[in-house]
Design a protein around this motif. Structure first.
Motif, PDB file in Angstrom:
ATOM      1  N   UNK A   1       0.834  -1.198   0.000  1.00 16.54           N
ATOM      2  CA  UNK A   1       0.000   0.000   0.000  1.00 16.54           C
ATOM      3  C   UNK A   1       0.873   1.254   0.000  1.00 16.54           C
ATOM      4  N   UNK A   2       1.959   1.250   0.767  1.00 18.26           N
ATOM      5  CA  UNK A   2       2.874   2.398   0.777  1.00 18.26           C
ATOM      6  C   UNK A   2       3.535   2.585  -0.588  1.00 18.26           C
ATOM      7  N   UNK A   3       3.894   1.475  -1.225  1.00 16.28           N
ATOM      8  CA  UNK A   3       4.478   1.549  -2.572  1.00 16.28           C
ATOM      9  C   UNK A   3       3.471   2.149  -3.539  1.00 16.28           C
ATOM     10  N   UNK A   4       2.217   1.693  -3.462  1.00 15.97           N
ATOM     11  CA  UNK A   4       1.175   2.237  -4.334  1.00 15.97           C
ATOM     12  C   UNK A   4       0.949   3.718  -4.070  1.00 15.97           C
ATOM     13  N   UNK A   5       1.024   4.132  -2.815  1.00 17.35           N
ATOM     14  CA  UNK A   5       0.858   5.550  -2.477  1.00 17.35           C
ATOM     15  C   UNK A   5       1.975   6.381  -3.098  1.00 17.35           C
ATOM     16  N   UNK A   6       3.191   5.846  -3.081  1.00 17.14           N
ATOM     17  CA  UNK A   6       4.318   6.562  -3.696  1.00 17.14           C
ATOM     18  C   UNK A   6       4.145   6.660  -5.211  1.00 17.14           C
ATOM     19  N   UNK A   7       3.690   5.585  -5.836  1.00 16.22           N
ATOM     20  CA  UNK A   7       3.444   5.602  -7.283  1.00 16.22           C
ATOM     21  C   UNK A   7       2.360   6.626  -7.605  1.00 16.22           C
ATOM     22  N   UNK A   8       1.288   6.619  -6.835  1.00 16.40           N
ATOM     23  CA  UNK A   8       0.193   7.561  -7.053  1.00 16.40           C
ATOM     24  C   UNK A   8       0.660   9.004  -6.867  1.00 16.40           C
ATOM     25  N   UNK A   9       1.467   9.249  -5.852  1.00 15.84           N
ATOM     26  CA  UNK A   9       1.996  10.587  -5.611  1.00 15.84           C
ATOM     27  C   UNK A   9       2.854  11.061  -6.782  1.00 15.84           C
ATOM     28  N   UNK A  10       3.680  10.177  -7.302  1.00 14.97           N
ATOM     29  CA  UNK A  10       4.519  10.517  -8.457  1.00 14.97           C
ATOM     30  C   UNK A  10       3.655  10.826  -9.674  1.00 14.97           C
ATOM     31  N   UNK A  11       2.621  10.020  -9.900  1.00 10.34           N
ATOM     32  CA  UNK A  11       1.718  10.264 -11.032  1.00 10.34           C
ATOM     33  C   UNK A  11       0.985  11.601 -10.889  1.00 10.34           C
ATOM     34  N   UNK A  12       0.566  11.918  -9.671  1.00  8.74           N
ATOM     35  CA  UNK A  12      -0.118  13.187  -9.438  1.00  8.74           C
ATOM     36  C   UNK A  12       0.807  14.371  -9.713  1.00  8.74           C
ATOM     37  N   UNK A  13       2.055  14.279  -9.278  1.00 12.70           N
ATOM     38  CA  UNK A  13       3.014  15.356  -9.532  1.00 12.70           C
ATOM     39  C   UNK A  13       3.256  15.527 -11.031  1.00 12.70           C
ATOM     40  N   UNK A  14       3.396  14.382 -11.714  1.00 13.38           N
ATOM     41  CA  UNK A  14       3.625  14.432 -13.160  1.00 13.38           C
ATOM     42  C   UNK A  14       2.437  15.063 -13.877  1.00 13.38           C
ATOM     43  N   UNK A  15       1.229  14.653 -13.494  1.00 16.21           N
ATOM     44  CA  UNK A  15       0.029  15.199 -14.136  1.00 16.21           C
ATOM     45  C   UNK A  15      -0.132  16.687 -13.849  1.00 16.21           C
ATOM     46  N   UNK A  16       0.195  17.104 -12.641  1.00 16.81           N
ATOM     47  CA  UNK A  16       0.115  18.527 -12.300  1.00 16.81           C
ATOM     48  C   UNK A  16       1.102  19.325 -13.147  1.00 16.81           C
ATOM     49  N   UNK A  17       2.312  18.793 -13.293  1.00 15.15           N
ATOM     50  CA  UNK A  17       3.327  19.473 -14.100  1.00 15.15           C
ATOM     51  C   UNK A  17       2.867  19.572 -15.558  1.00 15.15           C
ATOM     52  N   UNK A  18       2.331  18.478 -16.097  1.00 19.60           N
ATOM     53  CA  UNK A  18       1.872  18.501 -17.488  1.00 19.60           C
ATOM     54  C   UNK A  18       0.693  19.459 -17.669  1.00 19.60           C
ATOM     55  N   UNK A  19      -0.199  19.514 -16.698  1.00 19.25           N
ATOM     56  CA  UNK A  19      -1.331  20.433 -16.761  1.00 19.25           C
ATOM     57  C   UNK A  19      -0.842  21.881 -16.749  1.00 19.25           C
ATOM     58  N   UNK A  20       0.112  22.179 -15.865  1.00 21.52           N
ATOM     59  CA  UNK A  20       0.668  23.535 -15.818  1.00 21.52           C
ATOM     60  C   UNK A  20       1.388  23.872 -17.117  1.00 21.52           C
ATOM     61  N   UNK A  21       2.047  22.896 -17.684  1.00 23.89           N
ATOM     62  CA  UNK A  21       2.744  23.110 -18.953  1.00 23.89           C
ATOM     63  C   UNK A  21       1.751  23.443 -20.060  1.00 23.89           C
ATOM     64  N   UNK A  22       0.631  22.728 -20.088  1.00 27.13           N
ATOM     65  CA  UNK A  22      -0.400  23.006 -21.082  1.00 27.13           C
ATOM     66  C   UNK A  22      -1.023  24.387 -20.896  1.00 27.13           C
TER      67      UNK A  22
END
Length: 159
Positions: free
Chosen positions: A110-131
């Motif tokens: 579950x902690x590993x999944x939380x880290x993966x989800x956190x990384x995906x959220x950061x990436x998506x936020x960065x891509x959204x800001x870039x757009x």
């Protein structure tokens, strides 16, 4: 004899299902299919609710047989009591150890999944800001002291 072995057997089965579900969840994050992720999340919540019910049932049985204090039941009191029992409780000891190992594995997953989800959220936020033409590096202070991004005139949407 106290009838807690069936409760531990059911807990073990539930934890095994949860472990498999957490593996599926990690794979689903890679696929970015929100419907699958939501479905897995609901299944995970159902299994966690089932674990809570099994734990309550176990505690109630142990209180009923005066193994645990009614006002303040603790896991350590149960473990101390179990260690004092004869070999007839070996099955329960083994089941408890297996459940603890599975629970530790599920927490790690579950902690590993939380880290993966956190990384995906950061990436998506960065891509959204870039757009939008925003950059976390390009921020200015407002008159109230907070920050806001500087909008670029050359956003991808305007190109």
């Amino acid at each position: 004899m106290i009838p807690i072995a069936p409760i531990f057997i059911k807990s073990k089965e539930t934890l095994q299902k949860l472990s498999l579900l957490l593996d599926e969840e990690r794979l689903a994050y890679g696929g970015s299919d929100s419907e699958v992720i939501i479905s897995l999340s609901e299944q995970k919540q159902t299994l966690l609710d089932e674990m809570n019910q099994l734990n309550e049932k176990r505690v109630n049985v142990l209180i009923k047989f005066d193994v645990l204090d009614r006002k303040k039941p603790t896991e350590q009191d149960f473990k101390d009591w179990l260690n004092l029992q004869d070999s007839s409780m070996d099955e329960v000891r083994l089941l408890m150890q297996e459940c603890e190992a599975l629970l530790k594995k599920c927490k790690t997953q579950n902690n590993t999944n939380a880290q993966v989800l956190n990384t995906l959220q950061k990436r998506n936020k960065y891509l959204f800001e870039l757009l939008q033409g925003h950059s976390s590096k390009n921020k200015v202070y407002t008159s109230r002291g907070s920050t806001r991004p500087i909008s670029s005139k050359q956003t991808l949407g305007r190109a």
